[in-house]
Design an enzyme around this catalytic site. Structure first.
Site, PDB file in Angstrom:
ATOM      1  N   THR A 104       0.289 -10.328  31.228  1.00 26.61           N
ATOM      2  CA  THR A 104      -0.516 -11.307  30.283  1.00 26.61           C
ATOM      3  C   THR A 104      -1.989 -11.042  30.344  1.00 26.61           C
ATOM      4  O   THR A 104      -2.472 -10.170  30.975  1.00 26.61           O
ATOM      5  CB  THR A 104      -0.242 -12.751  30.998  1.00 26.61           C
ATOM      6  OG1 THR A 104      -1.351 -13.092  32.147  1.00 26.61           O
ATOM      7  CG2 THR A 104       1.146 -13.011  31.505  1.00 26.61           C
ATOM      8  N   GLU A 118      -4.126  -0.183  37.785  1.00 23.89           N
ATOM      9  CA  GLU A 118      -4.558   0.972  37.228  1.00 23.89           C
ATOM     10  C   GLU A 118      -4.784   0.613  35.527  1.00 23.89           C
ATOM     11  O   GLU A 118      -5.710   1.284  34.893  1.00 23.89           O
ATOM     12  CB  GLU A 118      -3.605   1.810  37.444  1.00 23.89           C
ATOM     13  CG  GLU A 118      -3.847   3.453  36.458  1.00 23.89           C
ATOM     14  CD  GLU A 118      -5.071   4.039  37.366  1.00 23.89           C
ATOM     15  OE1 GLU A 118      -6.262   4.057  36.543  1.00 23.89           O
ATOM     16  OE2 GLU A 118      -4.908   4.455  38.427  1.00 23.89           O
ATOM     17  N   VAL A 147      -8.263  -0.275  33.208  1.00 22.06           N
ATOM     18  CA  VAL A 147      -9.171   0.623  32.515  1.00 22.06           C
ATOM     19  C   VAL A 147      -8.360   1.835  31.982  1.00 22.06           C
ATOM     20  O   VAL A 147      -7.601   2.605  32.961  1.00 22.06           O
ATOM     21  CB  VAL A 147     -10.373   1.182  33.533  1.00 22.06           C
ATOM     22  CG1 VAL A 147     -11.303   1.862  32.858  1.00 22.06           C
ATOM     23  CG2 VAL A 147     -10.987   0.062  34.190  1.00 22.06           C
ATOM     24  N   GLY A 203      -1.158  -3.188  18.031  1.00 24.99           N
ATOM     25  CA  GLY A 203      -1.015  -3.433  19.343  1.00 24.99           C
ATOM     26  C   GLY A 203      -2.104  -3.041  20.364  1.00 24.99           C
ATOM     27  O   GLY A 203      -2.070  -2.960  21.541  1.00 24.99           O
ATOM     28  N   GLU A 252      -6.695  -6.804  22.112  1.00 28.42           N
ATOM     29  CA  GLU A 252      -6.060  -8.225  22.712  1.00 28.42           C
ATOM     30  C   GLU A 252      -5.438  -9.103  21.624  1.00 28.42           C
ATOM     31  O   GLU A 252      -5.780  -9.014  20.431  1.00 28.42           O
ATOM     32  CB  GLU A 252      -7.350  -8.830  23.545  1.00 28.42           C
ATOM     33  CG  GLU A 252      -7.796  -7.820  24.574  1.00 28.42           C
ATOM     34  CD  GLU A 252      -6.838  -7.969  25.769  1.00 28.42           C
ATOM     35  OE1 GLU A 252      -5.921  -8.841  25.964  1.00 28.42           O
ATOM     36  OE2 GLU A 252      -7.203  -6.878  26.724  1.00 28.42           O
ATOM     37  N   LYS A 258     -14.214  -3.683  31.822  1.00 27.69           N
ATOM     38  CA  LYS A 258     -13.618  -2.420  32.326  1.00 27.69           C
ATOM     39  C   LYS A 258     -14.685  -1.667  33.029  1.00 27.69           C
ATOM     40  O   LYS A 258     -14.240  -1.191  34.133  1.00 27.69           O
ATOM     41  CB  LYS A 258     -13.095  -1.581  31.042  1.00 27.69           C
ATOM     42  CG  LYS A 258     -12.168  -2.177  30.583  1.00 27.69           C
ATOM     43  CD  LYS A 258     -11.520  -1.315  29.381  1.00 27.69           C
ATOM     44  CE  LYS A 258     -10.150  -1.993  28.441  1.00 27.69           C
ATOM     45  NZ  LYS A 258     -10.001  -1.187  27.534  1.00 27.69           N
TER      46      LYS A 258
END
Length: 815
Positions: A555, A606, A609, A664, A667, A682
């Site tokens: 999420t 992982e 970023v 996609g 966000e 990030k």
């Protein structure tokens, strides 16, 4: 001649009794048989309940007796032709009337003596054996019934009498010398004392009866017929992967049965051991199965462990104090106290300093033991030389058993490390000098996890089961589940990793299945699930307490990012693509990392970023190897890179942002990407993983969006604002062309300072040709000074993000 025993489930009802009779009839064609039978399933419990009810002045005992009578007469109707019933019905009526008389007496007196309790409890075997003997005559005419009380003689220790083997063996041998019957049916469990009182041999005593008879007649084999295919490597009700044990030694079988392998009553082995009579455990409902052979010379294999067993409902009593050091007789006094109270000691361990001694007993005995011990040592307690007895309840003993363990190094180390990795706390340890058994005391709530974890370690070719609890099943979540379903078989066969999805949740629904959700139809399962609730989800995960549990957050939710600590502190790993937690205030980030180390619970992110790129993993290896990161330059937003790579005079900024969302790459709220917040998170995560302390407020964010765009509160208004400010974005495009450059949103860290913002990248830069949704990171370190370490590749998209999450799952499986 062979001896057979059929347990309660084998004679539970007419259908099962017919299976038993068929087995007996077939075997009787070639061998003379001594057959011991238990009470019908559940009848002994009803008899004990009736006795307690009667002595408590509860008239319900009459209803219980009526239920027992009905159960047996229904069996007669189904097993025996009407023309042959009169004699057995008279026998049953006589026994039931005797039972009623005894219970009426208990009701009137308001008490149930141990002697009466034995008589009452023994009616189950008497009733069943006489019915089965009569039914057997329909198939084996040369068969008969013999009351075990006439042959097995004991003392008057009612409830668990001790056998007088000299007299018993003589009586049994004389009986069979004068008996030409092909099959003799005996009631198990019951015996009689020298003065004729009915006694019992302890719960599970029917096995013991069969062993006593087998030893007396020097039987070829003692067959124990039950409802499972022999002894198992672990309790199959708790460990689904448990397998039957083909062969096992007497000593190993005794150890396993002592530690809760309920398929065999522990004293059973003793009578047959001295004469080397093998015991074969068979399944009444699957007679063709091999079962388990118990003998002196079991076949060997490469595994030194034969089985894992446990005893639950254990209490640990600890007696300690300086007054025990160097004082002889302390242990003797302790065990004498327990012996006087008739309390069985299951587990013993003592510190070499003699400062303390721990014993394991049943929970039900703990209160009496505590009082008796404190009274026996009251003088030393009053003088402060010894502390009051410490009692810990709701514990469990788990034991590894194997004759060959003494010849293999490191078994205990593997056992302890396996439990430790799953946060199973060991309260006490015991290992005999024979090294046939290693026992540990753990919390009862951890027993399922412990048994499954140990079984996985010692019996399943090191196949590691990973149990996933997934929250978030949108674009990325759906791809993730598809990838698991696709690779599940490969991982199990080639990587020894068994991935199971136990729970799925979205904002509306959640579904749990302890046996794993069917991933081919997970959407239906989720649609039919219960209403989603984060607190309920957390508690369910904790209650299941499964080994190698992993919470997977797919999420972008603040509240979900705030619950990681509840999982990590319970040894539940966390895998997340949600950047919020790792970019939150530094103290929270540090706390999560500390919890991960403290509770040995992996915390992997992982995909925070670079989506599926191994950026964080590479960075961790650099740091672990002793390198130091001094500078970072990076394009970390696949969505922004996609947007500026496709933004042109013919493709408006508004339209390309829309397309990025459809693909996609952004966000759900695209403003998070375009505002630079996502990139700032990030670079902050990379800075922290490089070993620096920094918070979001310290990162300079040179946002290129106009104020109106930033102040919008929903996506519709945001996209409308992009149209309103089209000239602003076109101006950026024109400036880039004038400088013969390309627009990139760059994150940088240098000299302890960090910034994110648009930059015009010249052609000579490695960032210039960054296409599509690609990311790139340059690490300048003590080792990579002039030429940076570069990681480049696709940094956005549902499939690559899902693969990054999947890679973190596999990393945990490889630990």
């Amino acid at each position: 001649m062979i001896a057979l025993k059929f347990g309660g489930t084998s004679v539970a009802n007419a259908e099962n009794i017919n299976k038993t009779i068929n087995i007996v009839a077939e075997k009787s064609k070639s061998k003379k048989l001594a057959v011991v039978v238990s009470a019908f399933s559940g009848v002994t419990d009803l008899l004990i309940l009736a006795g307690k009810s009667a002595s408590a002045k509860d008239k319900n005992y009459k209803n219980i007796v009526a239920e027992i009578e009905k159960k047996h007469k229904e069996a007669i109707d189904e097993l025996i032709p009407l023309s042959e019933q009169s004699e057995i019905i008279d026998v049953i009526n006589s026994n039931i009337n005797h039972l009623k008389t005894l219970l009426d007496g208990c009701y009137l007196l308001g008490e149930l003596s141990n002697r009466t309790a034995d008589i009452v409890a023994g009616f189950g075997e008497l009733l069943s054996s006489q019915i089965i003997a009569t039914a057997l005559k329909q198939k084996v005419s040369n068969s008969s019934f013999k009351d075990s009380r006439e042959l097995i003689k004991t003392d008057n220790n009612f409830g668990k009498a001790s056998v007088n083997f000299t007299e018993t063996n003589t009586l049994i041998n004389n009986y069979f010398k004068n008996n030409n019957q092909q099959v003799t049916i005996f009631p198990g469990f019951i015996a009689s004392s020298a003065d004729g009182n009915t006694t019992t041999l302890g719960r599970g005593g029917s096995d013991y009866t069969a062993a006593i008879i087998a030893a007396a007649i020097n039987a070829e084999v003692l067959e124990i017929w039950t409802d499972v295919n022999g002894m198992f490597t672990a309790n199959p009700k708790i460990v689904k992967q448990a397998q039957p044990i083909e062969t096992i030694s007497y000593q190993e079988a005794m150890e396993l049965s002592h530690f809760g392998a309920k398929v065999l009553y522990p004293p059973t082995i003793q009578p047959v051991l001295k004469d080397n009579i093998p015991i074969l455990i068979k399944n009444t409902f699957e007679p063709e199965a091999n079962g388990t052979l118990i003998s002196n010379n079991p076949s060997s294999n490469n595994n030194p462990i034969k089985g894992i067993s446990h005893i639950d409902k254990i209490a640990l009593l600890t007696l300690e104090g300086s007054g025990m050091v160097g004082v002889s007789g302390s242990s003797k006094r302790l065990f004498e106290v327990l012996s006087i109270e008739n309390i069985n000691v299951i587990f013993i361990t003592q510190a070499s300093s003699e400062h303390s001694i721990c014993i394991g007993i049943l929970n039900s005995d703990a209160e009496n033991a505590e009082k008796a011990i404190n009274k026996a040592f009251e003088l030393e307690i009053a003088q402060g030389k010894i502390d009051k007895c410490i009692v810990e309840k709701d514990l469990c003993i788990v034991a590894l058993v194997g004759e060959s363990m003494k010849n293999h190094q490191g078994i205990s180390g593997k056992m302890f490390s396996t439990l430790g990795k799953n946060n199973v706390n060991i309260r006490a340890i015991a290992q005999g000098a024979s090294e046939r058994n290693i026992s540990v005391v753990i919390n009862e709530k951890d027993v399922k996890k412990a048994l499954n974890t140990l079984h996985e370690r010692f019996f399943e070719d090191n196949t590691k089961q990973l149990n996933l609890f997934v929250m978030g099943v949108g674009n990325v979540g759906e791809k993730f589940i598809d990838q698991i379903n696709q690779q599940k078989k490969f991982l199990k066969e080639n990587r020894r990793i068994n991935v199971r999805v136990i729970a799925l949740a979205n904002s509306r629904k959640m579904v749990f299945d302890e046996d794993a959700i069917n991933l081919k139809d997970w959407k239906t399962a989720l649609d039919n699930g219960e209403t989603a609730n984060v607190e309920s989800f957390i508690s369910r995960v904790k209650e299941l307490n499964l080994r190698n549990s992993i919470f997977v957050d797919i999420t972008a939710n603040y509240d979900v990012a705030g619950i990681y600590d509840q999982f990590l502190s319970k040894n539940i790993a966390v895998v997340t693509c949600n950047k919020i937690a790792c970019s939150s205030e530094f103290n929270n980030y540090k706390n999560l990392k500390d919890l991960s180390r403290k509770y040995n619970a992996p915390f992997l992110f992982e995909t925070n970023v670079g989506a599926g790129l191994p950026i964080i993993d590479t960075l961790k290896l650099l740091i672990a190897s002793g390198d130091k990161v001094n500078r970072i330059n990076a394009v970390l937003s696949g969505s922004l890179n996609f947007i500026f790579n496709n933004f042109s005079e013919s493709y408006s900024f508004h339209d390309v942002v829309k397309e990025a969302g459809v693909q996609g790459f952004t966000e759900p709220d695209p403003k998070i990407d375009l505002s630079g917040v996502d990139v700032a998170r990030k670079i902050l995560i990379l800075i922290r993983e490089s070993g620096y302390q920094m918070d979001m407020e310290e990162i300079e964010n040179n946002c290129f969006l106009p104020d109106e765009c930033m102040k919008t509160t929903n996506n519709d208004d945001f996209f409308a604002s992009l149209i309103n400010h089209e000239a602003h974005f076109n101006k950026l495009l024109i400036e880039a062309k004038e400088k013969d450059s390309r627009i990139k949103f760059v994150a940088s860290f240098n000299n302890g300072k960090a910034a994110v913002g648009l930059q015009f990248i010249p052609k000579e830069s490695p960032f210039y040709n960054l296409e599509g949704k690609d990311n790139i990171v340059e690490f300048y370190t003590d080792r990579y000074v002039d030429q940076p370490l570069i990681i480049k590749g696709a940094g956005a998209g549902a499939a690559v993000t899902a693969s990054g999450i999947f890679a973190d799952i596999v990393r945990i499986g490889n630990v």
